[in-house]
Design a protein around this motif. Sequence first.
Motif, PDB file in Angstrom:
ATOM      1  N   ALA A 164       5.524  10.373   3.185  1.00 36.14           N
ATOM      2  CA  ALA A 164       6.685  10.263   2.334  1.00 36.14           C
ATOM      3  C   ALA A 164       7.688   9.116   2.647  1.00 36.14           C
ATOM      4  O   ALA A 164       8.146   8.412   1.593  1.00 36.14           O
ATOM      5  N   ARG A 165       7.958   8.918   3.832  1.00 34.54           N
ATOM      6  CA  ARG A 165       8.769   7.805   4.111  1.00 34.54           C
ATOM      7  C   ARG A 165       8.125   6.523   3.936  1.00 34.54           C
ATOM      8  O   ARG A 165       8.867   5.465   3.447  1.00 34.54           O
ATOM      9  N   THR A 166       6.828   6.327   4.281  1.00 39.46           N
ATOM     10  CA  THR A 166       6.151   5.128   3.965  1.00 39.46           C
ATOM     11  C   THR A 166       6.080   4.984   2.508  1.00 39.46           C
ATOM     12  O   THR A 166       6.030   3.814   1.778  1.00 39.46           O
ATOM     13  N   ALA A 167       5.907   6.166   1.600  1.00 43.98           N
ATOM     14  CA  ALA A 167       5.810   5.882   0.272  1.00 43.98           C
ATOM     15  C   ALA A 167       7.092   5.394  -0.576  1.00 43.98           C
ATOM     16  O   ALA A 167       7.111   4.880  -1.337  1.00 43.98           O
ATOM     17  N   ILE A 168       8.162   6.060   0.233  1.00 47.18           N
ATOM     18  CA  ILE A 168       9.458   5.730  -0.419  1.00 47.18           C
ATOM     19  C   ILE A 168      10.066   4.271  -0.003  1.00 47.18           C
ATOM     20  O   ILE A 168      10.450   3.544  -0.874  1.00 47.18           O
ATOM     21  N   PHE A 169       9.488   4.034   0.968  1.00 46.35           N
ATOM     22  CA  PHE A 169       9.842   2.685   1.374  1.00 46.35           C
ATOM     23  C   PHE A 169       8.822   1.890   2.089  1.00 46.35           C
ATOM     24  O   PHE A 169       8.374   1.572   3.128  1.00 46.35           O
ATOM     25  N   PRO A 170       7.631   1.585   0.935  1.00 38.69           N
ATOM     26  CA  PRO A 170       6.574   0.990   1.321  1.00 38.69           C
ATOM     27  C   PRO A 170       6.758  -0.573   1.853  1.00 38.69           C
ATOM     28  O   PRO A 170       7.580  -1.207   1.482  1.00 38.69           O
ATOM     29  N   PRO A 171       5.947  -0.995   2.781  1.00 41.34           N
ATOM     30  CA  PRO A 171       6.042  -2.316   3.301  1.00 41.34           C
ATOM     31  C   PRO A 171       5.843  -3.411   1.867  1.00 41.34           C
ATOM     32  O   PRO A 171       4.981  -3.120   1.071  1.00 41.34           O
ATOM     33  N   SER A 172       6.268  -4.318   1.874  1.00 41.96           N
ATOM     34  CA  SER A 172       6.270  -5.395   0.645  1.00 41.96           C
ATOM     35  C   SER A 172       4.601  -5.843   0.769  1.00 41.96           C
ATOM     36  O   SER A 172       3.934  -6.013   1.842  1.00 41.96           O
ATOM     37  N   PRO A 202       3.057  -9.987  -6.070  1.00 43.79           N
ATOM     38  CA  PRO A 202       4.535 -10.024  -5.909  1.00 43.79           C
ATOM     39  C   PRO A 202       4.970  -8.391  -5.851  1.00 43.79           C
ATOM     40  O   PRO A 202       4.438  -7.487  -6.653  1.00 43.79           O
ATOM     41  N   VAL A 203       6.203  -8.202  -5.394  1.00 44.79           N
ATOM     42  CA  VAL A 203       6.512  -6.945  -5.341  1.00 44.79           C
ATOM     43  C   VAL A 203       7.452  -6.381  -6.534  1.00 44.79           C
ATOM     44  O   VAL A 203       8.103  -7.455  -7.160  1.00 44.79           O
TER      45      VAL A 203
END
Lengths: 214, 88
Positions: A119-127, A132-133
């Motif tokens: 969940a942490r990765t999903a909420i703050f995914p690496p760019s 383009p993000v």
Amino acid sequence: MRRAHSSSEWSRRWSQCSPLPLILIATAAPTANPGQYLAVCGGGGYGRDAMGDHSPAPVPRLVDSDSAGLPAIDGPALLLAAATAALPDDRRGWGAAMAAELDQVRGGSSRWWFAAGCARTAIFPPSNSRTPVRVAGAGGGRRGSRAGGRPRTVLTSGLCCGLRRSSAEWRRSVARSRRTPGAARSLIIGVVGLAGVATCIALTALPCGAARGG
Amino acid sequence: MIRALAETPTAWRYGYELCQQLGLKAGAMYPILMPLADRELLKTAWETDAPAGRPPRHLYRLTGPGWPSRPSWPGRHRTGLWARLDCS
């Protein structure tokens, strides 16, 4: 007067019109068994994802698990479903990958830890370095409401998007504040934090209000 | 992570399996896997023979051009993944 929709009708509507992986945190009428309406159901219509392969893995969607004969999802899976619902388009396949891996994890605490990490990765995914993000993912909440999503679902999706936006704003404000001395620093951080919360509320409350008014 | 994948470069690995092997939390593993896949250093696929009732899992392995040149080539001849890692 607006007619109340049954859960199966909501399920049909969402499965037809929303490409977004939909999550269900609660139903309008709480039941003794919350899992009754919560299940993992395949065929989310992802198409080709950013990983370059077709994702056959299930995505969480609204289904009446009893009538569909599907197992209800537990707390960790629900947490992961909520977090991955707001993933940007180019990361959605990863949400399905995390859900499939979570299915293999046994033991209550292990499942919670794994789901929390995902969940942490999903909420703050690496760019994404290849494409383009998409800025802040605000489209997730809007798209959910356009698809006729229920307010609580839209709210959850909007909260995830808002959280991501707040995080980005906070990082930017910290970078700026390194050049700004003293009390101005805390003032800027506070203002940006409030702006993030206000944005989150606006993204979720306004579409819901418009849907109710319409 | 790269070393773990390079141990058996042709074998597909599961995410949770990598977590357990490396002692990583999921919150640390996926932020590593995602950029590797973005840079096409990691090949991904979905399990095709998943038993009924279980969702297919995602599989990972290093891309073909990335892994083979490591063992004995001099640095300036290294290509693919290792060259990029050496440069970084």
